[in-house]
Design a protein around this motif. Structure first.
Motif, PDB file in Angstrom:
ATOM      1  N   GLU A  82     -31.864 -52.060 -25.697  1.00 16.89           N
ATOM      2  CA  GLU A  82     -30.504 -51.752 -25.260  1.00 16.89           C
ATOM      3  C   GLU A  82     -29.683 -51.137 -26.393  1.00 16.89           C
ATOM      4  N   LEU A  83     -30.129 -51.323 -27.629  1.00 20.41           N
ATOM      5  CA  LEU A  83     -29.447 -50.747 -28.782  1.00 20.41           C
ATOM      6  C   LEU A  83     -30.025 -49.399 -29.192  1.00 20.41           C
ATOM      7  N   THR A  84     -31.320 -49.205 -28.962  1.00 16.63           N
ATOM      8  CA  THR A  84     -32.001 -48.067 -29.579  1.00 16.63           C
ATOM      9  C   THR A  84     -32.694 -47.120 -28.610  1.00 16.63           C
ATOM     10  N   VAL A  89     -30.727 -45.486 -35.302  1.00 16.31           N
ATOM     11  CA  VAL A  89     -29.681 -45.045 -34.371  1.00 16.31           C
ATOM     12  C   VAL A  89     -28.678 -44.143 -35.080  1.00 16.31           C
ATOM     13  N   HIS A  90     -28.307 -44.510 -36.297  1.00 20.50           N
ATOM     14  CA  HIS A  90     -27.326 -43.717 -37.031  1.00 20.50           C
ATOM     15  C   HIS A  90     -27.886 -42.341 -37.383  1.00 20.50           C
ATOM     16  N   ALA A  91     -29.148 -42.301 -37.828  1.00 19.38           N
ATOM     17  CA  ALA A  91     -29.758 -41.014 -38.166  1.00 19.38           C
ATOM     18  C   ALA A  91     -29.893 -40.133 -36.936  1.00 19.38           C
ATOM     19  N   ALA A  92     -30.316 -40.708 -35.814  1.00 16.23           N
ATOM     20  CA  ALA A  92     -30.495 -39.925 -34.595  1.00 16.23           C
ATOM     21  C   ALA A  92     -29.175 -39.395 -34.059  1.00 16.23           C
ATOM     22  N   ALA A  93     -28.067 -40.050 -34.401  1.00 18.42           N
ATOM     23  CA  ALA A  93     -26.752 -39.586 -33.958  1.00 18.42           C
ATOM     24  C   ALA A  93     -26.236 -38.429 -34.807  1.00 18.42           C
ATOM     25  N   GLN A  94     -26.944 -38.116 -35.891  1.00 15.51           N
ATOM     26  CA  GLN A  94     -26.520 -37.043 -36.787  1.00 15.51           C
ATOM     27  C   GLN A  94     -27.376 -35.804 -36.564  1.00 15.51           C
ATOM     28  N   PRO A  95     -26.798 -34.723 -36.073  1.00 20.28           N
ATOM     29  CA  PRO A  95     -27.588 -33.517 -35.834  1.00 20.28           C
ATOM     30  C   PRO A  95     -28.116 -32.870 -37.104  1.00 20.28           C
ATOM     31  N   ALA A  96     -27.612 -33.279 -38.269  1.00 20.89           N
ATOM     32  CA  ALA A  96     -28.058 -32.675 -39.521  1.00 20.89           C
ATOM     33  C   ALA A  96     -29.528 -32.946 -39.807  1.00 20.89           C
ATOM     34  N   TRP A  97     -30.026 -34.095 -39.360  1.00 22.89           N
ATOM     35  CA  TRP A  97     -31.421 -34.430 -39.639  1.00 22.89           C
ATOM     36  C   TRP A  97     -32.360 -33.634 -38.740  1.00 22.89           C
ATOM     37  N   GLY A  98     -33.510 -33.285 -39.294  1.00 22.51           N
ATOM     38  CA  GLY A  98     -34.569 -32.671 -38.509  1.00 22.51           C
ATOM     39  C   GLY A  98     -35.512 -33.751 -38.012  1.00 22.51           C
ATOM     40  N   ARG A  99     -36.735 -33.773 -38.535  1.00 24.34           N
ATOM     41  CA  ARG A  99     -37.708 -34.801 -38.148  1.00 24.34           C
ATOM     42  C   ARG A  99     -37.289 -36.156 -38.716  1.00 24.34           C
ATOM     43  N   ILE A 100     -37.396 -37.200 -37.883  1.00 26.60           N
ATOM     44  CA  ILE A 100     -37.059 -38.570 -38.285  1.00 26.60           C
ATOM     45  C   ILE A 100     -38.271 -39.447 -37.987  1.00 26.60           C
ATOM     46  N   VAL A 101     -38.877 -39.987 -39.026  1.00 23.46           N
ATOM     47  CA  VAL A 101     -40.062 -40.826 -38.889  1.00 23.46           C
ATOM     48  C   VAL A 101     -39.700 -42.245 -39.321  1.00 23.46           C
ATOM     49  N   VAL A 102     -40.099 -43.232 -38.514  1.00 25.94           N
ATOM     50  CA  VAL A 102     -39.859 -44.633 -38.853  1.00 25.94           C
ATOM     51  C   VAL A 102     -41.213 -45.317 -39.011  1.00 25.94           C
ATOM     52  N   ALA A 103     -41.437 -45.920 -40.174  1.00 25.28           N
ATOM     53  CA  ALA A 103     -42.664 -46.672 -40.435  1.00 25.28           C
ATOM     54  C   ALA A 103     -42.361 -48.160 -40.317  1.00 25.28           C
ATOM     55  N   GLU A 104     -43.024 -48.826 -39.379  1.00 25.42           N
ATOM     56  CA  GLU A 104     -42.801 -50.264 -39.146  1.00 25.42           C
ATOM     57  C   GLU A 104     -44.160 -50.953 -39.018  1.00 25.42           C
ATOM     58  N   HIS A 106     -38.249 -53.061 -29.365  1.00 29.36           N
ATOM     59  CA  HIS A 106     -37.418 -51.869 -29.151  1.00 29.36           C
ATOM     60  C   HIS A 106     -37.908 -51.046 -27.963  1.00 29.36           C
ATOM     61  N   ARG A 107     -39.197 -50.913 -27.815  1.00 27.73           N
ATOM     62  CA  ARG A 107     -39.737 -50.065 -26.735  1.00 27.73           C
ATOM     63  C   ARG A 107     -39.623 -50.733 -25.366  1.00 27.73           C
ATOM     64  N   ARG A 108     -39.896 -52.042 -25.325  1.00 27.95           N
ATOM     65  CA  ARG A 108     -39.952 -52.718 -24.024  1.00 27.95           C
ATOM     66  C   ARG A 108     -39.152 -54.007 -23.982  1.00 27.95           C
ATOM     67  N   GLY A 109     -38.509 -54.365 -25.074  1.00 28.73           N
ATOM     68  CA  GLY A 109     -37.821 -55.636 -25.157  1.00 28.73           C
ATOM     69  C   GLY A 109     -36.315 -55.495 -25.260  1.00 28.73           C
ATOM     70  N   PRO A 110     -35.629 -56.580 -25.606  1.00 29.33           N
ATOM     71  CA  PRO A 110     -34.168 -56.606 -25.566  1.00 29.33           C
ATOM     72  C   PRO A 110     -33.494 -55.703 -26.592  1.00 29.33           C
ATOM     73  N   LEU A 111     -34.169 -55.352 -27.695  1.00 33.14           N
ATOM     74  CA  LEU A 111     -33.533 -54.473 -28.672  1.00 33.14           C
ATOM     75  C   LEU A 111     -33.442 -53.037 -28.170  1.00 33.14           C
ATOM     76  N   ALA A 126     -35.985 -42.273 -27.833  1.00 32.89           N
ATOM     77  CA  ALA A 126     -36.351 -41.159 -26.950  1.00 32.89           C
ATOM     78  C   ALA A 126     -36.029 -39.794 -27.548  1.00 32.89           C
ATOM     79  N   ASP A 127     -35.302 -39.739 -28.644  1.00 37.37           N
ATOM     80  CA  ASP A 127     -34.929 -38.473 -29.271  1.00 37.37           C
ATOM     81  C   ASP A 127     -36.202 -37.716 -29.675  1.00 37.37           C
ATOM     82  N   PRO A 128     -36.342 -36.439 -29.311  1.00 39.41           N
ATOM     83  CA  PRO A 128     -37.577 -35.710 -29.637  1.00 39.41           C
ATOM     84  C   PRO A 128     -37.826 -35.540 -31.133  1.00 39.41           C
ATOM     85  N   ARG A 129     -36.822 -35.738 -31.955  1.00 44.28           N
ATOM     86  CA  ARG A 129     -37.020 -35.644 -33.409  1.00 44.28           C
ATOM     87  C   ARG A 129     -37.666 -36.903 -33.970  1.00 44.28           C
ATOM     88  N   VAL A 130     -37.671 -37.992 -33.201  1.00 43.20           N
ATOM     89  CA  VAL A 130     -38.032 -39.318 -33.711  1.00 43.20           C
ATOM     90  C   VAL A 130     -39.495 -39.654 -33.419  1.00 43.20           C
TER      91      VAL A 130
END
Length: 228
Positions: A113-115, A82-97, A106-111, A120-124
């Protein structure tokens, strides 16, 4: 957070790495892996500072150039994303989980509401993959790696993760960083041995930044640059 609130288990799943549990205590969500507390949504300061420390250690991008590419190791409760996506300085943002359950929360559950906005950010891009394997096998290079998959190099969630902090694991991190790229590793406590391991792996400008916490010793962020 109300420390006296009853803890309620929202979902419990068995995966390839053991049990992962999402709990709620009052208005705070908690993630537990194999009985080990990983993180909750009560603060998030250190996860945000992990991203800030990496960005601050990078050289400024040339005018007109694309923003730096960021790899976040571990989705967790989503503070770093969330913090990285709020910063326009970053380009591509990849999360490995590696835990499908965490991605689902995060996609369909209670988290979500935070993320939701960050996801949905196109960089993510959210990748369901083991970080150690991803670092070793993939060709893509990044400007910053922000790793937060354990309680630190000396306190891993599973035995498999120890490879990330080994000479071979650190070599994989360097191979995934562009010249001048930054490795930032969150830890619940400082580790002089890990600092030395980073230097031995060829990282330069190795240092440790403290992150004050409400109680106890500070969290820390280990930082190093890929010089070439």
């Amino acid at each position: 957070m109300n420390s006296h609130a009853e803890s309620v288990t929202i979902e419990r799943r068995e995966g390839p790495y053991g049990e992962v549990v999402l709990r709620r205590r009052g208005d705070v969500f908690e993630i537990i892996a194999n009985g080990c507390f990983l993180m909750d949504t009560s603060d998030g300061r250190s996860e945000r500072l992990l991203v800030d420390a990496a960005l601050g250690a990078l050289d400024p991008a040339p005018a007109g150039a694309a923003g730096p590419a960021l790899l976040i190791g571990g989705l967790g409760v989503g503070f770093s994303l969330v913090h990285a996506a709020a910063q326009p300085a970053w380009g591509r943002i990849v999360v490995a989980e590696r835990e499908q359950a965490v991605i689902d929360w995060h996609r369909r559950g209670p988290l979500g509401e935070l993320t939701a906005a960050a996801v949905a950010d196109p960089r993510v891009s959210l990748l369901h993959t083991d970080l150690v394997t991803f670092l070793r096998q993939g060709p893509e290079r990044f400007d910053a790696l922000c790793l937060d998959i354990d309680n630190g190099p000396d306190w891993t969630v599973t035995e498999d993760n120890r490879g990330l902090y080994s000479p071979a694991g650190l070599a994989s991190c360097r191979a995934r960083l562009r010249p001048g790229g930054v490795l930032a590793v969150w830890s619940a406590q400082p580790s002089e041995a890990f600092e030395e391991a980073m230097r031995n792996a060829g990282f330069s400008s190795v240092r440790t930044e403290e992150v004050p916490v409400a109680r106890g010793v500070p969290d820390v962020i280990h930082l190093g640059r890929n010089p070439s």
